[in-house]
Structures are given as structure tokens and as C-alpha cells.
Design a protein around this motif. Sequence first.
Motif, short mmCIF file in Angstrom:
data_model
loop_
_atom_site.label_atom_id
_atom_site.label_comp_id
_atom_site.label_asym_id
_atom_site.label_seq_id
_atom_site.Cartn_x
_atom_site.Cartn_y
_atom_site.Cartn_z
N ASP A 71 7.70 -0.71 15.72
CA ASP A 71 8.64 -0.69 14.60
C ASP A 71 8.65 -1.97 13.78
N CYS A 72 7.48 -2.46 13.41
CA CYS A 72 7.41 -3.51 12.39
C CYS A 72 7.65 -2.86 11.03
N LEU A 73 7.59 -3.63 9.96
CA LEU A 73 7.84 -3.10 8.62
C LEU A 73 6.93 -1.91 8.33
N GLU A 74 5.63 -2.08 8.55
CA GLU A 74 4.70 -0.99 8.30
C GLU A 74 4.99 0.20 9.20
N GLY A 75 5.35 -0.08 10.44
CA GLY A 75 5.63 0.99 11.38
C GLY A 75 6.86 1.80 11.04
N LEU A 76 7.75 1.24 10.21
CA LEU A 76 8.99 1.94 9.85
C LEU A 76 8.99 2.46 8.42
N ALA A 77 8.30 1.80 7.50
CA ALA A 77 8.49 2.09 6.08
C ALA A 77 7.24 2.51 5.34
N SER A 78 6.07 2.52 5.97
CA SER A 78 4.85 2.94 5.29
C SER A 78 4.84 4.45 5.06
N GLY A 79 3.93 4.90 4.22
CA GLY A 79 3.77 6.32 4.02
C GLY A 79 3.43 7.05 5.30
N GLU A 80 2.61 6.41 6.15
CA GLU A 80 2.26 7.02 7.43
C GLU A 80 3.48 7.12 8.33
N ALA A 81 4.33 6.11 8.34
CA ALA A 81 5.56 6.16 9.13
C ALA A 81 6.46 7.29 8.65
N MET A 82 6.57 7.43 7.35
CA MET A 82 7.41 8.50 6.82
C MET A 82 6.85 9.87 7.20
N ARG A 83 5.55 10.02 7.13
CA ARG A 83 4.94 11.30 7.49
C ARG A 83 5.21 11.65 8.95
N ARG A 84 5.08 10.67 9.82
CA ARG A 84 5.30 10.94 11.24
C ARG A 84 6.78 11.17 11.55
N ARG A 85 7.65 10.42 10.90
CA ARG A 85 9.08 10.56 11.17
C ARG A 85 9.60 11.91 10.68
N GLU A 97 17.29 6.58 1.06
CA GLU A 97 18.23 5.51 1.37
C GLU A 97 17.71 4.68 2.55
N LEU A 98 17.16 5.35 3.55
CA LEU A 98 16.61 4.63 4.70
C LEU A 98 15.39 3.82 4.28
N GLU A 99 14.52 4.42 3.46
CA GLU A 99 13.34 3.70 2.99
C GLU A 99 13.76 2.47 2.19
N GLU A 145 16.47 0.80 2.51
CA GLU A 145 17.03 -0.17 3.45
C GLU A 145 15.93 -1.06 4.01
N TYR A 146 14.86 -0.44 4.48
CA TYR A 146 13.78 -1.22 5.09
C TYR A 146 13.07 -2.10 4.05
N LEU A 147 12.81 -1.54 2.89
CA LEU A 147 12.10 -2.32 1.88
C LEU A 147 12.97 -3.43 1.31
N ALA A 148 14.29 -3.23 1.25
CA ALA A 148 15.19 -4.29 0.79
C ALA A 148 15.16 -5.47 1.76
N HIS A 149 15.12 -5.18 3.06
CA HIS A 149 14.98 -6.28 4.03
C HIS A 149 13.65 -7.00 3.83
N ALA A 150 12.60 -6.25 3.53
CA ALA A 150 11.30 -6.89 3.27
C ALA A 150 11.37 -7.79 2.04
N VAL A 151 12.03 -7.32 0.99
CA VAL A 151 12.19 -8.12 -0.22
C VAL A 151 12.93 -9.42 0.08
N MET A 152 13.98 -9.34 0.88
CA MET A 152 14.73 -10.55 1.18
C MET A 152 13.93 -11.49 2.07
#
Length: 302
Positions: free
Chosen positions: A181-195, A210-212, A214-221
Motif C-alpha cells: 500500500d504505497c502511493l502507487e499501490g493505492l492510487a494507480s490505475g492498476e490499483a483502482m482496477r484491482r480494488r 473521493e478516495l482517489e 484523498e490519496y493524491l492530495a497526500h502525494a501533493v502535500m
Amino acid sequence: MSATPPLYGGIEAGGTKWVCAVADAQGRLLATGVIPTTTPQATIAGAVRFFQEHRTLTAIGVGSFGPVDLRTGSPTYGHITATPKPGWAHTDVVSPLRSALQVPVGLDTDVNAAALGEWRRGAGRGLETLAYMTVGTGIGVGAVVNGRLMHGLLHPEFGHVRIPHDRSRDAFAGSCPFHGDCLEGLASGEAMRRRWGQRAEDLDDPAVWELEAEYLAHAVMNLTYTLSPERIVIGGGVAKHAGLMARLRARAFDLAAGYPATSALTDPAAMDEYVVSPSLGDHSGIAGAIELGMRRLASPDQ
């Protein structure tokens, strides 16, 4: 007799296709072509044919999927290294192009090339620092600092940073084979497909986005507080979803909580100018690849 104006080649070397282009010294595209990414031998040969069928070039730049070895003194400089792309691990990209076309070849990651393209000709013009995050099948970040692409121990691997994961809200364990569950593991297109069991482009539920956001906002910060870029550009297929950028900006603004006291983080309108979509659209990578070729011309022996 006037000298022939210099022409440059660029390759955006992706996992599904290689986009090839010829441009003039102002970066204007004169010819483009697409080579399917099959085997290394066939794909590189197709790129060589494209450039041989067009104009005589002065230099070529390549923005490649990776990871890639960018250490110019390394015996594997110019190689794609331990990539999960079948058949492409330990592939030398630079030498075959340089040998066949007899021109200097510059290389960097695909996302660094996109960062360079936006900094040079897009959303980052006039700035000293810019970060570019691509959110597609995977997640990556490239950065330009004082006109130079950021390298260090490796090229940046920002997709593997850790971000908060509220398992009561999101029980998905993550898709990254290394970190879960790193950034890519939670927010990538592949993560979304699997989830969710669907491709990101087919998902419409507001709760999904909204969940996506959330994760990308943390990445931005994380990017803001570590690199302090003057602007963050977010591209890639997932980032094109209608409404995602607005959700992301709003959540990032909340997370900033007014610190530091700069307009981008204390004024919602300024946040709209701080986190932006690519000005060059889908051409950021190829524009940056051409710029890599121009830069390599100054040091052709590397």
C-alpha cells in the motif's frame, strides 16, 4: 549557402507504444509516428526506421519507462534495468539507436521527460522548479530544479512513497508487488482496477473518486513539503477524470491547514494555479524527449 537548420528526434518510450517525433530547434513537431511496444529488437528497429525515413537528425532524446540506468559512467548506462515489462529487463536502449543513427542520444525516465517538456514549453515556463506527477497504470514523479532534472542515488521513485492508509475506509491491501500500500499501490490505475474490478475510466461512483483524491492530495502535500516546487503538474490517464483535479485541490488545501503562509496553500484560487493539468496535454513527454536530445548534443560522448 545557408546552413541546414538542425532537426531533433524524440521518443516517448512507453510500455504499450513508442511515440516518435521529429522537431525543429523551436520544438515544433514536423513528423510523428507510433511504434507498438513488442520485443526490444522489433520496437527499437521500428523507431530506427521511422527516423531513417524522415530527415537527417542532429540528436535524439528518449524518455523511457523504467527503471533506467542514468549513471553515465556505469557499464549499463542507457539500459532499462529490472522492469516488470516482460522481455524488457536489462535492455540497452541508447547504444542501438546511437549506432544505427550515428547521433548523440539523450535518455531519461518518461516522467522526467514530461517534467522537462512542461518546464520548457508548457505549464512551467518561467519557473525555476516544477514537479510533474503522472497517474496512470503506475505513478511516477519527475522534477526540474533550477533548470536541471533531479537525479541522485537513482531517478525519483515517488510512486513508492508511503501515504496514510485508513483500512476502515479502504480495506484494499494495495497492488504494489514490493510495498503493497504505497502511493502507487493505492492510487494507480492498476490499483483502482484491482480494488474496484473495473478500469478507472469506467468508474463513476463519486466515492471512488473521493478516495482517489484523498490519496493524491497526500502525494501533493508530500511533494510540496519535500521539494517545494513552484508548481505541480498532474498528468496521466487517471488524472483526466472529470472532477478529480477539483477534488484533489480541495483536499490538498485542507491538508495544508494554512502552512506555510504562502498564497498557494492559503488561497483556494491560488491552489488552482499551483496544482494544474499539463499545458501540453498528451505531448508533454515527447516535447521533453526532444529537449533531452537538444541537451545531449552538448555532451555527445555520453
